[in-house]
Design a protein around this motif. Structure first.
Motif, PDB file in Angstrom:
ATOM      1  N   TRP A  97      -6.669  26.818  17.216  1.00  0.00           N
ATOM      2  CA  TRP A  97      -5.693  25.671  16.783  1.00  0.00           C
ATOM      3  C   TRP A  97      -5.238  26.029  15.293  1.00  0.00           C
ATOM      4  O   TRP A  97      -3.953  26.076  15.062  1.00  0.00           O
ATOM      5  N   MET A 140      14.330  17.670  14.122  1.00  0.00           N
ATOM      6  CA  MET A 140      13.067  17.444  14.989  1.00  0.00           C
ATOM      7  C   MET A 140      13.475  17.009  16.385  1.00  0.00           C
ATOM      8  O   MET A 140      12.455  17.296  17.305  1.00  0.00           O
ATOM      9  N   SER A 141      14.527  16.431  16.508  1.00  0.00           N
ATOM     10  CA  SER A 141      14.790  16.286  18.119  1.00  0.00           C
ATOM     11  C   SER A 141      15.207  17.070  18.802  1.00  0.00           C
ATOM     12  O   SER A 141      15.246  17.084  20.109  1.00  0.00           O
ATOM     13  N   TRP A 166       0.771  -1.154  -0.104  1.00  0.00           N
ATOM     14  CA  TRP A 166       0.008   0.156   0.035  1.00  0.00           C
ATOM     15  C   TRP A 166       0.735   1.296   0.152  1.00  0.00           C
ATOM     16  O   TRP A 166       0.695   2.271  -0.941  1.00  0.00           O
ATOM     17  N   LEU A 213       1.457  24.411   9.257  1.00  0.00           N
ATOM     18  CA  LEU A 213       0.894  22.745   9.157  1.00  0.00           C
ATOM     19  C   LEU A 213      -0.174  23.085   8.242  1.00  0.00           C
ATOM     20  O   LEU A 213      -0.319  22.370   7.370  1.00  0.00           O
ATOM     21  N   LEU A 215      -0.227  21.303   4.484  1.00  0.00           N
ATOM     22  CA  LEU A 215      -1.313  20.476   4.139  1.00  0.00           C
ATOM     23  C   LEU A 215      -2.129  20.999   2.799  1.00  0.00           C
ATOM     24  O   LEU A 215      -2.281  20.305   1.940  1.00  0.00           O
ATOM     25  N   PHE A 267       4.682  16.415  -5.209  1.00  0.00           N
ATOM     26  CA  PHE A 267       4.131  16.128  -4.096  1.00  0.00           C
ATOM     27  C   PHE A 267       5.158  15.512  -3.103  1.00  0.00           C
ATOM     28  O   PHE A 267       5.244  15.986  -1.884  1.00  0.00           O
ATOM     29  N   LEU A 310      10.937  12.568  25.102  1.00  0.00           N
ATOM     30  CA  LEU A 310      10.997  12.641  23.762  1.00  0.00           C
ATOM     31  C   LEU A 310      12.114  13.196  22.991  1.00  0.00           C
ATOM     32  O   LEU A 310      12.153  12.363  21.966  1.00  0.00           O
ATOM     33  N   PRO A 311      12.861  13.876  23.417  1.00  0.00           N
ATOM     34  CA  PRO A 311      14.037  14.348  22.636  1.00  0.00           C
ATOM     35  C   PRO A 311      15.014  13.331  22.405  1.00  0.00           C
ATOM     36  O   PRO A 311      15.736  12.798  21.256  1.00  0.00           O
ATOM     37  N   PRO A 352       6.735  12.460  27.933  1.00  0.00           N
ATOM     38  CA  PRO A 352       6.850  13.721  27.039  1.00  0.00           C
ATOM     39  C   PRO A 352       8.393  14.228  27.438  1.00  0.00           C
ATOM     40  O   PRO A 352       8.900  14.832  26.644  1.00  0.00           O
ATOM     41  N   MET A 396      13.300  10.956  20.052  1.00  0.00           N
ATOM     42  CA  MET A 396      13.607  11.387  18.618  1.00  0.00           C
ATOM     43  C   MET A 396      14.982  10.979  18.222  1.00  0.00           C
ATOM     44  O   MET A 396      15.090  10.794  16.971  1.00  0.00           O
ATOM     45  N   PHE A 424      11.151  22.284  10.514  1.00  0.00           N
ATOM     46  CA  PHE A 424      11.931  22.021  11.730  1.00  0.00           C
ATOM     47  C   PHE A 424      13.403  22.669  11.469  1.00  0.00           C
ATOM     48  O   PHE A 424      14.214  22.987  12.352  1.00  0.00           O
TER      49      PHE A 424
END
Lengths: 710, 322
Positions: A395, A319-320, A88, A402, A406, A100, A253-254, A250, A257, A112
């Motif tokens: 939001w 991103m980290s 897929w 974002l 999108l 795209f 998270l770094p 949380p 990542m 980022f």
């Protein structure tokens, strides 16, 4: 200084100064072993009474057959699910317009990592198209995406488990070590038996290799959450589960990542090898090119992989959240594209002004668009609940980038479907490296000077390094070698490890692969020697000369991410098909950490050392050899440690151009589908890796202590 | 916290873009998607591609999987991971006695007839070793070399750094092929050392590089193969093949065959019949191999070109609609 002087005055028994005991012992042991080896006429092997009883290859194959008979159906069903997901994703990527995909990489990069990273992403993605490697690149992306996704899901889960329970951690740790050091060729064949051909087994094999850093870094990140934070959470009456999800994860998270970053890089490394079980993609391009001796083609595929690695590395690193922007002075212009250090040059400032202006216009446009969308949604949802509508509006406007991004992606799809088909990557942007590269290789193969040089290197390495060492290690009785390893391990690490190391070596011998293990050991020793003689001077030069450093860095990056298949054939054409070529290919792969850590070791020295030595009037050479290199030794040792591990990993690839030893056994097993043989030889490599790793780490630690760095 | 939100955003982005439509390909929908291994030598790929292109007209799509030929392919065929495979060389197959009825196997793999290509393996030297090459300034280093019996006389010519005072034979590169070079050399009492380079690519690279430098070498090779178009090689005759003498003899002729999963033969009889009918001669295959490996043209293009120029040949293999 006083400690060193004090030591040298100590004398041991027989009035021998203590500092001579260790080197003397080593020299004596070596001398005795050489004399023994010269008496031997046949290669050593363990007594038949042991090797004939210890039929581990057969046992493994019987066990595999049993698993096959009983569980193959279940594993096949599992594989079908994964294969479905992969297909897929593959088709999804393949049938999207190329614009795209470019935007899909460029937008997150912009978000980022800023403009520079976005540009790098665009160039990298377009490079796949330009090399006519679009489809294989998409296959590799899909394969990697699925592997990384599954590795993250299972890795984070296992990491959380480990962080909550010390027993689980203690059990999992050695398993992870084995997963990382076991040559992947060993499990590619069983992967075919249990999971079929193509994507699914490749993904599962990739997970074995790429998941460990995910587990480790999740575990580490959660365990590093400060105790007082935990106390605070508990005092508010949070349950263990709540603390885990609301506080620990949380905060970790770094670290997680960073784990994803490592997993992505390792997955990319393995996805190339998985071409051996029919995974396809870029690895397949490189492999096909290798088979046709088409160096230019394989370089195109290899560079595509390098670009993919660089994009993923920089993006996931950004991103980290580890990237820090340089602090700006008041009124100073933030450089978005050119290096900030060019600030002060008027041309650079002018360019950046323009970029900055565009940046602001685009940002304003994005914000306006998001406000518009927000307002539309707000008006529509207000009918139901004003409060809910307000939150959505907030939001949307807060995530202007974002939302705009999108919308842009969706607009591309709509344009492609309803206006005009964007289609495939345009031919006009395609170019090829094949011609020039092939001509360069052809020319070098016959160039008389080059031939003389390569022949000299080959003869020297073989006659004076490899051949004597292989002869020595294979003639030396096995019990002598095991005992020597035991003593060295005992002195450098401790008696427990000494016993473990001796048992490991005995296992290798009993399995009947002693000679191959010694061949591998000899190859590794020679590789590391060459790495030092080449790598340390390069590292020193880079430490002293900034321009050289800047030029060397991308080359080292490429050497580490370029699939080895790409340079195997040129190496072979220049140095001939033999074990020397195998050594040279290994050195190309394993030398970067030696160079890097030498440079780092010298650069990290405190400034005072420099000043002191210059004030004593030392010349640069004195300064280097008497002060800087000895002080940088622990760092260089760490580089050596990494070189040893990488050289061992390379042992399963070099049999393609004449490498011998355990790696050749693994490769043979892959070709004959003999899991037992492969697993035994692979275990041999793992055990050698563990022993050499522990030894070199212990030496590095001793050096650090002696220098007072700890 | 910010990172967590960004990540949620990113996953949202993926989810939304994934909503874009996905439809299975038509071949898949009609059950006409087949999987076959892509052989790891050009001749085999040419054979495979011919079948693939012919059945493409009937709505079939073949997913090619690159994988080293050998036991893994046999296992995958039995398990149904692959539907069929092309051009197996019997001398090199270690699994035919186990799985194919024709050789006394259990029938878990079906035999699909001869390809038409007949393989010959042997030991070769460059022509300049025997005759010299004035244009390149190479003197004949082994002028009287004709058969294996002359090899010991010239071992000095072929020796290398690694083989010491023995001559070097660039042997069959992969152990799994069971060429038994070491046994042959021992049985024929040749003072040579077989050097296994580990992969076909390494084998050809070593031969080509040595040839370009004008160095003498003795190497295992087979026909039909592009190397004979790229380099001028002369075969050194070995004792004639006999089953009793093997491996102290030449190789048997390799009557190559196609093979398949038995269920596939039942489910797709027309494709199976086509594969059985095919008859590709050495010279026709060699033409295509030459275009690909020496002229460096794209393989698919070469095969399509051959098909358009030789319709009479391949149309004869096509069975009628059943």
């Amino acid at each position: 200084m006083s400690a060193v002087e004090h030591q040298s005055q100590n004398t041991g028994p027989l009035g021998i100064p203590e500092k001579w005991v260790l080197p003397g012992g080593v020299a004596l042991g070596l001398a005795v072993s050489i004399i023994i080896a010269m008496q031997m006429s046949e290669q050593t092997k363990l007594p038949a009474a042991i090797t004939e009883k210890f039929l581990i290859i057969d046992w493994i194959n019987v066990a595999e057959q049993w698993l096959k008979d009983n569980y193959q159906e279940a594993t096949r069903k599992f594989a079908a699910v994964i294969e479905g997901g992969l297909e897929w994703l593959d088709e999804f990527l393949l049938f999207k317009p190329w614009v795209f995909i470019v935007l899909g990489f460029a937008l997150p990069s912009l978000a980022f990592g800023g403009l520079r990273l976005a540009l790098l992403s665009i160039i990298g993605v377009c490079f796949w198209g330009s090399m006519d490697m679009w489809d294989p690149a998409m296959s590799t992306l899909a394969l990697m995406g699925m592997s990384v996704l599954l590795s993250v899901i299972f890795g984070v889960g296992l990491g959380i488990l480990c962080s909550q329970n010390d027993t689980v951690e203690a059990i999992v740790r050695p398993v992870l070590d084995t997963m990382q050091t076991m040559p992947s060729f060993v499990y590619l064949i069983p992967a075919i038996f249990f999971f079929g051909i193509g994507g699914a087994p490749a993904i599962l094999a990739t997970m074995i290799y790429a998941m460990p850093p995910m587990v480790r870094l999740t575990n580490l990140g959660i365990r590093q959450v400060p105790d007082n934070t935990m106390e605070a959470a508990k005092s508010f009456g949070s349950t263990r589960l709540q603390t885990l999800y609301k506080v620990q994860i949380p905060l970790a998270l770094p670290s997680i990542m960073l784990g994803i970053n490592q997993t992505v890089m390792m997955a990319l490394g393995l996805v190339v090898l998985a071409t051996f079980i029919g995974a396809g993609g870029l690895g397949d391009e490189v492999w096909q090119a290798l088979r046709q001796l088409n160096v230019g083609w394989s370089l195109e595929g290899g560079l595509s992989i390098v670009f993919m690695a660089i994009i993923f590395d920089r993006l996931s690193y950004a991103m980290s959240g580890k990237v820090t922007k340089p602090a700006l002075g008041p009124g100073q212009l933030e450089f978005r594209f050119l290096p900030q250090s060019w600030d002060g040059k008027s041309a650079a400032i002018a360019v950046e002004r323009v970029i900055n202006a565009i940046w602001h216009v685009v940002a304003a446009g994005g914000n306006a668009f998001a406000r518009f969308i927000g307002t539309v949604i707000y008006t529509l949802t207000r009918i139901f609940s004003a409060d809910f509508a307000g939150r959505i509006f907030a939001w949307v406007t807060q995530h202007a980038f974002l939302v705009t991004g999108l919308a842009l992606l969706y607009a591309v799809l709509l344009f492609d479907q309803h206006v005009t088909a964007i289609g495939d990557y345009p031919d006009a942007l395609k170019f090829t490296l094949r011609g020039p590269v092939d001509r360069a290789v052809d020319w070098l193969v016959v160039d008389p000077t080059f031939v003389v040089i390569t022949k000299a290197i080959r003869a020297f390495t073989y006659l004076y390094l490899l051949n004597p060492l292989v002869k020595f290690l294979t003639l030396l009785p096995w019990w002598y070698t095991i005992a020597a390893f035991g003593i060295v391990a005992w002195l450098s690490v401790g008696w427990r490890f000494a016993i473990a190391a001796m048992l490991c070596l005995f296992f290798v011998g009993a399995g009947g692969v002693w000679i191959f293990a010694m061949e591998t050991l000899a190859t590794i020793v020679v590789c590391v020697l060459v790495c030092v003689t080449v790598g340390v001077p390069l590292g020193v030069a880079a430490a002293y000369n900034k321009t050289f450093d800047t030029l060397l860095r991308p080359l080292l990056d490429a050497m580490q991410t370029m699939p080895a298949f790409v340079y195997l054939i040129p190496v072979l054409m220049f140095f001939g098909g033999n074990i020397v070529s195998a050594v040279i290919a290994t050195v190309i792969y394993a030398v970067p950490p030696v160079v890097r850590l030498t440079t780092l070791g010298i650069q990290q020295l405190p400034q005072e050392i420099n000043e002191v030595s210059t004030s004593f009037g030392s010349s640069t050479a004195q300064d280097l050899f008497k002060i800087k290199l000895p002080m940088a030794l622990p760092s260089i040792m760490l580089g050596l440690n990494q070189a040893v591990m990488m050289a061992l990993a390379m042992q399963v690839i070099t049999p393609l151009i004449g490498g011998r030893g355990l790696g050749h056994q693994v490769f043979d097993a892959l070709n004959t589908a003999n899991t037992g043989k492969g697993l035994l030889a692979g275990t041999g490599i793992v055990l050698l890796a563990i022993i050499l790793d522990r030894l070199s780490q212990a030496w590095s630690a001793t050096q650090r202590k002696a220098l007072g760095l700890d | 916290m910010k990172l967590l939100k960004q990540l949620t955003g990113a996953s949202l982005a993926i989810a939304i873009s994934a909503m874009a439509s996905f439809t299975p390909t038509t071949a898949q929908a009609a059950g006409k998607l087949l999987k076959a291994p892509d052989p790891d030598w050009t001749g085999g790929v040419v054979t495979c591609r011919l079948i693939e292109f012919i059945i493409a007209d009937w709505g079939y799509k073949v997913k090619r999987v690159t994988i080293p030929s050998g036991p893994a392919v046999a296992e995958a065929l039995r398990a149904g991971d692959f539907q069929y495979a092309c051009e197996s060389w019997p001398t090199y197959s270690t699994t035919k006695e186990k799985f194919i009825k024709k050789w006394g196997g259990d029938g878990s793999i079906a035999y699909l007839g001869e390809v038409g290509v007949v393989g010959e393996s042997g030991y070769y030297v460059p022509r300049y070793v025997i005759e010299g090459d004035e244009a390149r300034g190479i003197k004949a280093s082994a002028p009287d070399l004709k058969t294996w019996e002359d090899l010991n006389k010239y071992k000095e010519v072929f020796k290398s750094l690694e083989t010491g005072d023995k001559g070097r034979l660039i042997a069959c590169p992969v152990a799994a092929w069971e060429c038994k070079d070491a046994e042959r050399i021992a049985a024929l009492k040749l003072d040579y050392h077989p050097v296994e380079l580990g992969s076909e690519a390494a084998h050809w690279a070593e031969m080509q590089a040595s040839y370009k430098r004008g160095e003498p070498f003795l190497a295992y090779t087979w026909e039909p193969h592009w190397i004979h178009a790229a380099l001028d090689l002369v075969e050194i005759k070995l004792p004639d093949y006999s089953a009793e003498a093997w491996p102290a003899s030449d190789w048997a002729q390799d009557i190559t065959f196609n093979y398949a999963n038995p269920d596939f033969v039942k489910e797709h009889p027309r494709v199976a019949q086509l594969i059985k009918n095919m008859n590709l001669t050495n010279s026709e295959q060699a033409k295509m191999i030459y275009q690909v490996d020496v002229k460096k043209r794209k393989l698919d293009e070469v095969v399509r070109e051959w098909m358009s120029q030789n319709e009479a040949i391949w149309k004869a293999w096509v069975p009628g609609e059943s």
